[in-house]
Design an enzyme around this catalytic site. Structure first.
Site, PDB file in Angstrom:
ATOM      1  N   HIS A  75     -62.643 102.054  -4.703  1.00  0.00           N
ATOM      2  CA  HIS A  75     -62.831 102.974  -3.569  1.00  0.00           C
ATOM      3  C   HIS A  75     -61.515 103.646  -3.222  1.00  0.00           C
ATOM      4  O   HIS A  75     -60.526 102.974  -2.957  1.00  0.00           O
ATOM      5  CB  HIS A  75     -63.344 102.205  -2.334  1.00  0.00           C
ATOM      6  CG  HIS A  75     -64.816 101.985  -2.357  1.00  0.00           C
ATOM      7  ND1 HIS A  75     -65.551 101.728  -1.229  1.00  0.00           N
ATOM      8  CD2 HIS A  75     -65.703 102.000  -3.383  1.00  0.00           C
ATOM      9  CE1 HIS A  75     -66.830 101.588  -1.560  1.00  0.00           C
ATOM     10  NE2 HIS A  75     -66.948 101.736  -2.854  1.00  0.00           N
ATOM     11  N   TYR A 203     -66.350 102.220   9.123  1.00  0.00           N
ATOM     12  CA  TYR A 203     -66.011 101.381  10.271  1.00  0.00           C
ATOM     13  C   TYR A 203     -66.307 102.209  11.513  1.00  0.00           C
ATOM     14  O   TYR A 203     -65.677 103.258  11.704  1.00  0.00           O
ATOM     15  CB  TYR A 203     -64.522 101.028  10.278  1.00  0.00           C
ATOM     16  CG  TYR A 203     -64.070 100.107   9.160  1.00  0.00           C
ATOM     17  CD1 TYR A 203     -63.787 100.596   7.892  1.00  0.00           C
ATOM     18  CD2 TYR A 203     -63.903  98.749   9.396  1.00  0.00           C
ATOM     19  CE1 TYR A 203     -63.356  99.744   6.881  1.00  0.00           C
ATOM     20  CE2 TYR A 203     -63.460  97.886   8.386  1.00  0.00           C
ATOM     21  CZ  TYR A 203     -63.197  98.396   7.136  1.00  0.00           C
ATOM     22  OH  TYR A 203     -62.768  97.550   6.139  1.00  0.00           O
ATOM     23  N   PRO A 296     -61.887  89.628  10.372  1.00  0.00           N
ATOM     24  CA  PRO A 296     -62.235  90.283   9.098  1.00  0.00           C
ATOM     25  C   PRO A 296     -62.071  91.806   9.077  1.00  0.00           C
ATOM     26  O   PRO A 296     -62.140  92.407   8.003  1.00  0.00           O
ATOM     27  CB  PRO A 296     -63.705  89.893   8.897  1.00  0.00           C
ATOM     28  CG  PRO A 296     -64.216  89.536  10.252  1.00  0.00           C
ATOM     29  CD  PRO A 296     -63.051  89.001  11.017  1.00  0.00           C
ATOM     30  N   LYS A 300     -58.273  91.464   5.270  1.00  0.00           N
ATOM     31  CA  LYS A 300     -56.965  91.012   4.787  1.00  0.00           C
ATOM     32  C   LYS A 300     -56.916  89.534   4.376  1.00  0.00           C
ATOM     33  O   LYS A 300     -55.971  89.095   3.721  1.00  0.00           O
ATOM     34  CB  LYS A 300     -55.907  91.238   5.879  1.00  0.00           C
ATOM     35  CG  LYS A 300     -55.549  92.693   6.060  1.00  0.00           C
ATOM     36  CD  LYS A 300     -54.846  93.224   4.832  1.00  0.00           C
ATOM     37  CE  LYS A 300     -54.921  94.724   4.764  1.00  0.00           C
ATOM     38  NZ  LYS A 300     -54.797  95.255   3.429  1.00  0.00           N
ATOM     39  N   TYR A 388     -54.035  99.280   4.761  1.00  0.00           N
ATOM     40  CA  TYR A 388     -55.353  98.910   4.238  1.00  0.00           C
ATOM     41  C   TYR A 388     -55.271  98.589   2.749  1.00  0.00           C
ATOM     42  O   TYR A 388     -55.800  97.570   2.301  1.00  0.00           O
ATOM     43  CB  TYR A 388     -56.341 100.053   4.487  1.00  0.00           C
ATOM     44  CG  TYR A 388     -57.787  99.669   4.299  1.00  0.00           C
ATOM     45  CD1 TYR A 388     -58.546  99.186   5.358  1.00  0.00           C
ATOM     46  CD2 TYR A 388     -58.413  99.788   3.050  1.00  0.00           C
ATOM     47  CE1 TYR A 388     -59.879  98.832   5.193  1.00  0.00           C
ATOM     48  CE2 TYR A 388     -59.747  99.435   2.880  1.00  0.00           C
ATOM     49  CZ  TYR A 388     -60.465  98.964   3.952  1.00  0.00           C
ATOM     50  OH  TYR A 388     -61.786  98.610   3.788  1.00  0.00           O
TER      51      TYR A 388
END
Ligand code: PHB
Length: 396
Positions: A75, A203, A296, A300, A388
Site C-alpha cells: 500500500h 481511518y 493499535p 506499530k 506510519y
C-alpha cells in the site's frame, strides 16, 4: 528435574521470539523458544497487519517472505476521513517508501513452519514458571512441559512473552519505571467475507467516534469501530455494525458505498499505552509487548517488536563474536527511543481520531484542527507518512 542448556533462552513464541530465533540462527547462535500456548492458538490470534518496510526487509532476509511476497498487498497510501471528507496521505510520494498489508497471524505461521523445518527447538504448551538468576552470568528458566518441570540454562534470557508474560516480573519492581495510559474507549473488530470497500485503509473520525476500514486479502474485509470500554462483542448485531461503519465513513458528496457481507469474527480490544524502562536487567532482555504496548491506531505494535529483536540479534551477534558488550549495553536506550516515537505517534493518531466521552469542546477543536493541518500542509502530511511507514532502525 531435567536440565538443558542453550545460548539464548527465548521466552515467548509470538512473532518477536520466533523472529529472534531466526536472526540468531543466521548468526550461528543457538536458542530455544518456549511458548506457553498450544500451536493452533498462536497461529490463529488476530492482530494488526501493517508491515513497515524494515519489517518486510527482515522477513525477506531470513527467508520467511515467500507467501508475503505472493499474497501481501503493498500500500502506497492511506486515507484520513473527517467532517464528511477525505485526505489521502501518499507515503510513497512523500517518503519514497510504502507498507505491506500482511497479517501477523500469517507471519507467525511462516516463522513457525520455518523453525520446525530447520529442526530447531520450539516448544508449544511449555509454561514458563520463573526466570531466575538474571543478575548472574548463568540465568535459568524454569518451565513445565508435558507435565514435567524442567530447567533451561542459558547465557542470556530474552523475554518476548507479551504484556501478561512472566519475564518482566523477573525484574525487581524497584528497578523499573513504568509509564501508562489507558484510553477511555475500545475497538470492536470484525472480519467479513466481502471485498474491501476501499483499496486503501481509511481511518475515520465519525460523528460517534473512530472507524477503520482495513483488509486481510482482496476478498476479506477487516474493520473496527470505537466502542465504550467493557463492551461485549456479542451485544452488537451484524446489521448494527455495518450501519455504524457506513455512518462513520460517510462522505458529504455521497461517493462512498460500504460493501457488506457475512461477518465471521467479532472481538473487542482495549486500548492502552505502556512502557517499562529499562528493557534490560542483567542477563534478561525484554522485547516487544513484554516491554511496551501501543494502542493499535497506526499498527506499530508488531513493527516495534521486530525492531527490538533486530537490535538484540545484532547486539548478541557482536557479543558472541568479540565479547564486546557495547551494543548490548546500548540496547535498551536505543530501543526505547523508537518505542517513545511510536508511542507518541500512536497517541497522536488515537486522540486525533477518537471521540473521548470525557473530552470537552476544546479537545474536539484541537483534534479537528490537527486533521485540517494534515489536509493543508505537505510537511505535516510528510511527518505523518514518515511515522506510519516507519523510521530507520536507529533513527528515532
Ligand atoms: C488491521 O488491519 O488489523 C489494522 C490496520 C491498521 C491499524 C490497525 C489495525 O492501524
Amino acid at each position: 528435574m531435567s536440565a538443558e542448556r542453550t545460548q539464548v533462552a527465548i521466552v515467548g513464541g509470538g512473532p518477536a521470539g520466533l523472529l529472534l530465533s531466526h536472526l540468531l540462527r543466521a548468526r550461528g547462535i543457538d536458542s530455544v523458544v518456549l511458548e506457553a500456548r498450544p500451536r493452533e492458538r498462536v497461529e490463529t490470534r488476530q492482530r494488526a497487519g501493517i508491515l513497515e518496510h524494515g519489517t518486510v526487509d527482515v522477513l525477506r532476509e531470513i527467508g520467511a517472505a515467500g507467501r508475503m511476497d505472493r499474497l501481501g498487498l503493498p500500500h502506497d497510501g492511506f486515507e484520513l476521513r473527517f467532517d464528511g471528507r477525505g485526505v489521502r496521505v501518499d507515503m510513497q510520494e512523500l517518503t519514497g517508501r510504502n507498507v505491506m498489508i500482511w497479517a501477523q497471524t500469517e507471519i507467525t505461521k511462516d516463522l513457525i513452519a520455518l523453525r520446525l523445518e530447520q529442526g530447531e527447538p520450539l516448544l508449544f504448551s511449555a509454561e514458563v514458571l520463573a526466570v531466575e538468576d538474571v543478575g548472574t552470568d548463568a540465568p535459568r528458566v524454569r518451565y513445565r512441559y508435558e507435565g514435567v518441570e524442567r530447567e533451561l540454562r542459558a547465557d542470556v534470557v530474552v523475554g518476548a512473552d507479551g504484556f501478561h508474560g512472566v519475564a518482566r516480573a523477573a525484574i525487581p519492581a524497584s528497578r523499573v519505571t513504568t509509564y501508562e495510559r489507558v484510553y477511555p474507549y475500545s475497538w470492536l473488530g470484525i472480519l467479513a467475507d466481502v471485498a474491501p470497500s476501499s483499496h486503501e485503509l481509511i481511518y475515520a473520525r465519525g460523528a460517534r467516534g473512530f472507524a477503520l476500514a482495513s483488509m486481510r486479502s482482496p476478498t476479506v474485509t477487516r474493520a473496527y469501530i470505537q466502542v465504550p470500554n467493557g463492551t461485549d462483542a456479542s451485544s452488537w448485531s451484524d446489521d448494527a455494525i455495518w450501519d455504524e461503519l457506513a455512518d462513520r465513513f460517510a462522505l458529504d458528496d455521497g461517493s462512498f458505498t460500504l460493501a457488506r457481507g457475512p461477518i465471521t469474527d467479532k472481538s473487542v480490544t482495549a486500548m492502552r499505552s505502556f512502557v517499562g524502562a529499562p528493557m534490560r536487567h542483567g542477563r534478561l532482555f525484554l522485547a516487544g509487548d513484554a516491554a511496551h504496548i501501543v494502542p493499535p491506531t497506526g499498527a506499530k505494535g508488531l513493527n516495534l517488536a521486530v525492531a527490538d529483536v533486530r537490535l538484540l540479534a545484532e547486539a548478541l551477534g557482536e557479543w558472541y563474536a568479540s565479547k564486546d558488550e557495547a551494543l548490548l549495553d546500548a540496547y535498551s536506550g536505543t530501543a526505547l527511543r523508537r518505542v517513545w516515537r511510536a508511542s507518541h505517534f500512536s497517541w497522536t493518531m488515537t486522540t486525533m481520531l477518537h471521540r473521548d466521552p470525557g473530552a470537552d469542546p476544546f479537545d474536539e477543536q484541537l483534534a479537528l484542527s490537527h486533521l485540517r493541518l494534515i489536509e493543508s500542509s505537505d510537511s505535516e502530511r510528510r511527518t505523518i507518512a514518515e511515522n506510519y511507514r516507519g523510521l530507520a532502525l536507529g533513527g528515532a
